[in-house]
Design a protein around this motif. Structure first.
Motif, PDB file in Angstrom:
ATOM      1  N   PRO A  96       0.807  -1.225   0.000  1.00 22.99           N
ATOM      2  CA  PRO A  96       0.000   0.000   0.000  1.00 22.99           C
ATOM      3  C   PRO A  96       0.841   1.277   0.000  1.00 22.99           C
ATOM      4  CG  PRO A  96      -0.018  -1.001   2.169  1.00 22.99           C
ATOM      5  CD  PRO A  96       0.779  -1.914   1.269  1.00 22.99           C
ATOM      6  N   GLY A  97       2.164   1.137   0.052  1.00 19.97           N
ATOM      7  CA  GLY A  97       3.031   2.308   0.046  1.00 19.97           C
ATOM      8  C   GLY A  97       2.996   3.093   1.345  1.00 19.97           C
ATOM      9  N   GLN A  98       2.642   2.438   2.432  1.00 22.97           N
ATOM     10  CA  GLN A  98       2.523   3.065   3.750  1.00 22.97           C
ATOM     11  C   GLN A  98       3.142   2.167   4.803  1.00 22.97           C
ATOM     12  OE1 GLN A  98       0.870   6.091   4.274  1.00 22.97           O
ATOM     13  NE2 GLN A  98       0.668   6.132   2.053  1.00 22.97           N
ATOM     14  N   GLU A  99       3.513   2.768   5.917  1.00 18.97           N
ATOM     15  CA  GLU A  99       3.810   2.014   7.132  1.00 18.97           C
ATOM     16  C   GLU A  99       2.659   2.296   8.088  1.00 18.97           C
ATOM     17  OE1 GLU A  99       7.661   3.362   8.445  1.00 18.97           O
ATOM     18  OE2 GLU A  99       8.620   1.689   7.406  1.00 18.97           O
ATOM     19  N   PHE A 100       2.310   1.315   8.895  1.00 17.57           N
ATOM     20  CA  PHE A 100       1.111   1.416   9.721  1.00 17.57           C
ATOM     21  C   PHE A 100       1.431   1.376  11.204  1.00 17.57           C
ATOM     22  CE2 PHE A 100      -0.177  -0.181   5.628  1.00 17.57           C
ATOM     23  CZ  PHE A 100      -1.243   0.668   5.332  1.00 17.57           C
ATOM     24  N   ASP A 101       0.670   2.174  11.946  1.00 13.41           N
ATOM     25  CA  ASP A 101       0.770   2.172  13.400  1.00 13.41           C
ATOM     26  C   ASP A 101       0.064   0.944  13.972  1.00 13.41           C
ATOM     27  OD1 ASP A 101       2.028   4.873  13.745  1.00 13.41           O
ATOM     28  OD2 ASP A 101       0.193   5.454  12.684  1.00 13.41           O
ATOM     29  N   PHE A 102      -1.014   0.541  13.319  1.00 12.53           N
ATOM     30  CA  PHE A 102      -1.769  -0.645  13.725  1.00 12.53           C
ATOM     31  C   PHE A 102      -2.094  -1.467  12.490  1.00 12.53           C
ATOM     32  CE2 PHE A 102      -2.923   2.601  16.867  1.00 12.53           C
ATOM     33  CZ  PHE A 102      -2.646   1.928  18.047  1.00 12.53           C
ATOM     34  N   ILE A 103      -1.810  -2.753  12.576  1.00 11.76           N
ATOM     35  CA  ILE A 103      -2.272  -3.700  11.568  1.00 11.76           C
ATOM     36  C   ILE A 103      -3.133  -4.708  12.320  1.00 11.76           C
ATOM     37  CG2 ILE A 103      -1.659  -5.466   9.881  1.00 11.76           C
ATOM     38  CD1 ILE A 103       0.958  -3.959   9.391  1.00 11.76           C
ATOM     39  N   LEU A 104      -4.385  -4.805  11.903  1.00 17.81           N
ATOM     40  CA  LEU A 104      -5.360  -5.647  12.581  1.00 17.81           C
ATOM     41  C   LEU A 104      -5.873  -6.709  11.616  1.00 17.81           C
ATOM     42  CD1 LEU A 104      -7.415  -2.678  14.088  1.00 17.81           C
ATOM     43  CD2 LEU A 104      -5.426  -3.834  15.094  1.00 17.81           C
ATOM     44  N   ALA A 105      -6.048  -7.914  12.114  1.00 12.91           N
ATOM     45  CA  ALA A 105      -6.585  -9.004  11.298  1.00 12.91           C
ATOM     46  C   ALA A 105      -7.557  -9.804  12.165  1.00 12.91           C
ATOM     47  CB  ALA A 105      -5.458  -9.893  10.784  1.00 12.91           C
ATOM     48  N   TYR A 106      -8.826  -9.696  11.860  1.00  7.83           N
ATOM     49  CA  TYR A 106      -9.871 -10.339  12.644  1.00  7.83           C
ATOM     50  C   TYR A 106     -10.314 -11.617  11.948  1.00  7.83           C
ATOM     51  CZ  TYR A 106     -14.025 -10.564  15.645  1.00  7.83           C
ATOM     52  OH  TYR A 106     -14.975 -10.939  16.558  1.00  7.83           O
ATOM     53  N   SER A 107      -9.928 -12.746  12.500  1.00  4.61           N
ATOM     54  CA  SER A 107     -10.301 -14.071  11.993  1.00  4.61           C
ATOM     55  C   SER A 107      -9.841 -14.338  10.557  1.00  4.61           C
ATOM     56  CB  SER A 107     -11.820 -14.282  12.094  1.00  4.61           C
ATOM     57  OG  SER A 107     -12.157 -15.607  11.745  1.00  4.61           O
ATOM     58  N   VAL A 108      -8.757 -13.722  10.145  1.00  3.23           N
ATOM     59  CA  VAL A 108      -8.216 -13.968   8.809  1.00  3.23           C
ATOM     60  C   VAL A 108      -7.499 -15.323   8.767  1.00  3.23           C
ATOM     61  CG1 VAL A 108      -6.514 -13.177   7.114  1.00  3.23           C
ATOM     62  CG2 VAL A 108      -7.987 -11.529   8.289  1.00  3.23           C
ATOM     63  N   PHE A 109      -6.663 -15.579   9.745  1.00  3.75           N
ATOM     64  CA  PHE A 109      -5.809 -16.761   9.702  1.00  3.75           C
ATOM     65  C   PHE A 109      -6.545 -18.043  10.052  1.00  3.75           C
ATOM     66  CE2 PHE A 109      -2.943 -13.114  10.578  1.00  3.75           C
ATOM     67  CZ  PHE A 109      -2.451 -13.039   9.290  1.00  3.75           C
ATOM     68  N   THR A 110      -7.781 -17.917  10.481  1.00 10.62           N
ATOM     69  CA  THR A 110      -8.644 -19.080  10.665  1.00 10.62           C
ATOM     70  C   THR A 110      -8.913 -19.738   9.315  1.00 10.62           C
ATOM     71  OG1 THR A 110      -9.693 -17.933  12.508  1.00 10.62           O
ATOM     72  CG2 THR A 110     -10.888 -19.796  11.603  1.00 10.62           C
ATOM     73  N   PHE A 125       4.430  -7.753   9.073  1.00  7.40           N
ATOM     74  CA  PHE A 125       5.437  -7.126   9.938  1.00  7.40           C
ATOM     75  C   PHE A 125       6.259  -6.100   9.164  1.00  7.40           C
ATOM     76  CE2 PHE A 125       5.151 -10.355  13.392  1.00  7.40           C
ATOM     77  CZ  PHE A 125       5.117  -9.463  14.456  1.00  7.40           C
ATOM     78  N   ALA A 126       6.522  -6.385   7.899  1.00  4.52           N
ATOM     79  CA  ALA A 126       7.315  -5.465   7.081  1.00  4.52           C
ATOM     80  C   ALA A 126       6.575  -4.151   6.812  1.00  4.52           C
ATOM     81  CB  ALA A 126       7.687  -6.138   5.762  1.00  4.52           C
ATOM     82  N   LEU A 127       5.273  -4.106   7.044  1.00  7.76           N
ATOM     83  CA  LEU A 127       4.479  -2.901   6.817  1.00  7.76           C
ATOM     84  C   LEU A 127       4.277  -2.068   8.080  1.00  7.76           C
ATOM     85  CD1 LEU A 127       1.683  -4.400   4.509  1.00  7.76           C
ATOM     86  CD2 LEU A 127       3.722  -3.118   3.815  1.00  7.76           C
ATOM     87  N   LEU A 128       4.812  -2.538   9.196  1.00  8.55           N
ATOM     88  CA  LEU A 128       4.644  -1.817  10.458  1.00  8.55           C
ATOM     89  C   LEU A 128       5.589  -0.624  10.561  1.00  8.55           C
ATOM     90  CD1 LEU A 128       4.311  -4.581  13.198  1.00  8.55           C
ATOM     91  CD2 LEU A 128       2.591  -2.900  12.565  1.00  8.55           C
ATOM     92  N   ALA A 129       5.076   0.455  11.122  1.00  9.07           N
ATOM     93  CA  ALA A 129       5.911   1.600  11.462  1.00  9.07           C
ATOM     94  C   ALA A 129       6.729   1.245  12.704  1.00  9.07           C
ATOM     95  CB  ALA A 129       5.026   2.821  11.750  1.00  9.07           C
ATOM     96  N   VAL A 130       7.759   2.030  12.986  1.00 14.16           N
ATOM     97  CA  VAL A 130       8.511   1.848  14.222  1.00 14.16           C
ATOM     98  C   VAL A 130       7.518   1.966  15.376  1.00 14.16           C
ATOM     99  CG1 VAL A 130      10.318   2.830  15.681  1.00 14.16           C
ATOM    100  CG2 VAL A 130      10.615   2.747  13.197  1.00 14.16           C
ATOM    101  N   ARG A 131       7.567   1.053  16.303  1.00 18.05           N
ATOM    102  CA  ARG A 131       6.640   0.955  17.440  1.00 18.05           C
ATOM    103  C   ARG A 131       5.214   0.628  17.018  1.00 18.05           C
ATOM    104  NH1 ARG A 131       8.584   6.080  18.902  1.00 18.05           N
ATOM    105  NH2 ARG A 131      10.736   5.838  19.466  1.00 18.05           N
TER     106      ARG A 131
END
Length: 145
Positions: A96-110, A125-131
């Motif tokens: 998406p060309g962004q780093e994210f403060d929060f990445i949320l996944a609700y029941s995706v890996f099920t 993890f590679a899309l996460l911002a520092v902290r």
């Protein structure tokens, strides 16, 4: 027609699990967020223009764009037996060309294999911002409360 969810409660779940963080002003990626039901919660304080959704349901992405036009919607044409059976197997998560403060996944890996989950979590993890924070809910059909 692909799957469009009406389920609510995602924001409440993540807000509680993350101890009510400050959402306003933060970039949020709702991975597998369907049509953006996370934003429909009346207590959700996520800024619509700082919200991104990546999902394998084209119909859900289109519905989300209609409901929340300031948000960012990305169709992920990855194969998923239940929700996108004609998608591309092992397709990488779109950048998406962004780093994210929060990445949320609700029941995706099920709905994925363990190998797919491990691969996708690494990509997220590679899309996460520092902290930044990656949080997901995993429904285990074998677990009894």
């Amino acid at each position: 027609m692909s799957f469009v969810s009406a389920k609510l409660g995602q924001f409440r779940y993540f807000d509680q699990q993350l101890s009510s963080p400050v959402w306003s002003g933060k970039k949020v990626l709702d991975f597998g967020g369907n049509c953006g039901n996370l934003l429909r919660d009346p207590n959700a304080s996520i800024d619509q223009d700082k919200y991104w959704c990546i999902d394998v349901s084209l119909d859900a992405i289109l519905k989300g764009r209609e409901r929340f036009p300031k948000a960012h919607w990305i169709f992920y044409d990855r194969h998923n037996l239940q929700f996108n059976p004609h998608g591309v197997r092992a397709l990488r998560i779109p950048d998406p060309g962004q780093e994210f403060d929060f990445i949320l996944a609700y029941s995706v890996f099920t709905h994925t294999s363990k190998a797919e989950m491990i691969d996708m979590v690494g990509q997220l993890f590679a899309l996460l911002a520092v902290r930044g924070v990656l949080a997901f809910k995993f429904f285990d059909p074998q677990w009894n409360a």
